[in-house]
Design an enzyme around this catalytic site. Structure first.
Site, PDB file in Angstrom:
ATOM      1  N   LEU A 199       0.870  -1.179   0.000  1.00 47.84           N
ATOM      2  CA  LEU A 199       0.000   0.000   0.000  1.00 47.84           C
ATOM      3  C   LEU A 199       0.905   1.226   0.000  1.00 47.84           C
ATOM      4  O   LEU A 199       1.940   1.241   0.676  1.00 47.84           O
ATOM      5  CB  LEU A 199      -0.903   0.017   1.239  1.00 47.84           C
ATOM      6  CG  LEU A 199      -2.017  -1.036   1.316  1.00 47.84           C
ATOM      7  CD1 LEU A 199      -2.810  -0.903   2.613  1.00 47.84           C
ATOM      8  CD2 LEU A 199      -2.947  -0.944   0.115  1.00 47.84           C
ATOM      9  N   ASP A 200       0.499   2.267  -0.729  1.00 44.37           N
ATOM     10  CA  ASP A 200       1.315   3.482  -0.799  1.00 44.37           C
ATOM     11  C   ASP A 200       1.433   4.147   0.571  1.00 44.37           C
ATOM     12  O   ASP A 200       0.618   3.909   1.468  1.00 44.37           O
ATOM     13  CB  ASP A 200       0.698   4.483  -1.783  1.00 44.37           C
ATOM     14  CG  ASP A 200       0.722   3.953  -3.214  1.00 44.37           C
ATOM     15  OD1 ASP A 200       1.553   3.078  -3.505  1.00 44.37           O
ATOM     16  OD2 ASP A 200      -0.101   4.430  -4.017  1.00 44.37           O
ATOM     17  N   TYR A 201       2.423   5.032   0.675  1.00 45.91           N
ATOM     18  CA  TYR A 201       2.737   5.754   1.916  1.00 45.91           C
ATOM     19  C   TYR A 201       1.475   6.334   2.566  1.00 45.91           C
ATOM     20  O   TYR A 201       1.264   6.216   3.763  1.00 45.91           O
ATOM     21  CB  TYR A 201       3.715   6.870   1.543  1.00 45.91           C
ATOM     22  CG  TYR A 201       4.319   7.632   2.687  1.00 45.91           C
ATOM     23  CD1 TYR A 201       5.162   7.003   3.601  1.00 45.91           C
ATOM     24  CD2 TYR A 201       4.083   9.000   2.829  1.00 45.91           C
ATOM     25  CE1 TYR A 201       5.738   7.724   4.645  1.00 45.91           C
ATOM     26  CE2 TYR A 201       4.655   9.725   3.858  1.00 45.91           C
ATOM     27  CZ  TYR A 201       5.477   9.078   4.761  1.00 45.91           C
ATOM     28  OH  TYR A 201       6.047   9.785   5.786  1.00 45.91           O
ATOM     29  N   THR A 257      -1.751   5.582   1.715  1.00 47.79           N
ATOM     30  CA  THR A 257      -2.945   4.723   1.640  1.00 47.79           C
ATOM     31  C   THR A 257      -3.154   4.057   2.999  1.00 47.79           C
ATOM     32  O   THR A 257      -2.192   3.628   3.645  1.00 47.79           O
ATOM     33  CB  THR A 257      -2.770   3.642   0.550  1.00 47.79           C
ATOM     34  OG1 THR A 257      -2.551   4.276  -0.697  1.00 47.79           O
ATOM     35  CG2 THR A 257      -3.988   2.743   0.450  1.00 47.79           C
ATOM     36  N   LYS A 268      -4.560   4.424  -8.498  1.00 49.06           N
ATOM     37  CA  LYS A 268      -4.241   5.813  -8.893  1.00 49.06           C
ATOM     38  C   LYS A 268      -3.995   5.907 -10.401  1.00 49.06           C
ATOM     39  O   LYS A 268      -4.483   6.824 -11.066  1.00 49.06           O
ATOM     40  CB  LYS A 268      -3.012   6.308  -8.130  1.00 49.06           C
ATOM     41  CG  LYS A 268      -3.290   6.549  -6.665  1.00 49.06           C
ATOM     42  CD  LYS A 268      -2.057   6.991  -5.935  1.00 49.06           C
ATOM     43  CE  LYS A 268      -2.337   7.032  -4.447  1.00 49.06           C
ATOM     44  NZ  LYS A 268      -1.117   6.984  -3.642  1.00 49.06           N
TER      45      LYS A 268
END
Ligand code: URA
Length: 246
Positions: A101-103, A105, A188
């Site tokens: 998961l992104d920073y 998210t 995204k």
């Protein structure tokens, strides 16, 4: 008796497939004899197994659900010394996040030290479902919704969402999407391909497991949740048995 590659995987060395490579490379020994046969069976009660001369022992397997907070890296370490999801866990064993998961998210992140379980969830052929809440910079147009369901090009191939819903009446910039893709920044990139920005992203479910704990918290998966994953997403006929955790 257990087959040598399965034993290595169950000890957390790596997946069964990668363990086969280690065996073929002549790095695995049983009772001080190098074993290169993939059909070799180990008797755990008597045999001593080593990898590069280091003892290989069965250890406790961890299956963890974290509700990931914002501002944390999904990695075991970070070269910029930022906080990682592993820093949140108070566990000494080496444990790996399943996917990424992104920073910024938030939401459901699974972590494990079981190579087979990791492989099962991350193998693209197993089509593990994910559900995300997405806040966009503008209302999602109906024509774009159709495009996202039909498939849009995000290099190097098309991606698609399986379902898109608008849970808040009169708020069409807040959508819930379902997909089975795990490519980096997938959600995204899908929206960016149609000129939308994602302002916030929260994964509400992964492999059918929902984030029913506060953000920043974590817990062990229940045996029922582990079984759900093993029996729903495994396409091959091999049965992976995971012992009850004590
Ligand atoms: N897709 C993204 O773009 N980011 C995430 O963190 C997860 C899925």
């Amino acid at each position: 008796m257990v087959r040598i590659n399965k034993y290595l995987a169950e000890c957390g060395i790596s997946s069964r497939r990668k363990s086969e490579e280690l065996i073929l490379q002549g790095r695995v020994a049983v009772n001080n004899q190098i074993v290169t046969s993939l059909s070799f069976y180990v008797d755990e009660t008597k045999d001593s197994v080593t990898l590069d001369s280091d003892p290989v022992k069965r250890k406790r397997n961890y299956y963890i659900l974290m509700n990931k907070p914002r501002g944390v890296i999904t990695s075991t370490e970070d070269e910029k010394n930022r906080k990682t999801v592993i820093d949140i866990l108070n566990i000494k064993e080496r444990i790996y996040p399943v996917g990424r998961l992104d920073y910024n998210t938030t939401g459901v992140l699974l972590l494990t030290n079981d190579g087979d379980f990791f492989q099962l969830l991350t193998h693209p052929g197993n089509s593990v479902p994910r559900e995300y809440e997405v806040k966009l910079d503008r209302d999602l147009e109906t024509t774009d919704k159709e495009k996202l369901l039909a498939g849009v090009w995000i290099s190097p191939r098309k991606g698609k969402f399986n379902k898109i819903s608008f849970p808040k009446k009169k708020n069409n910039n807040f959508v819930v999407i379902e997909c089975t893709e795990g490519r980096n920044h997938f959600v995204k990139k899908m929206f960016e391909a149609l000129d939308y920005r994602v302002n916030s992203l929260n994964r509400t479910s992964y492999a059918g497991i929902r984030a029913n704990i506060p953000v920043g918290d974590y817990r062990n998966l229940t045996q029922a949740e582990i079984n759900h994953i093993l029996y729903n997403y495994k396409k091959s006929n091999r049965k992976t048995r995971i012992k009850e955790q004590t």
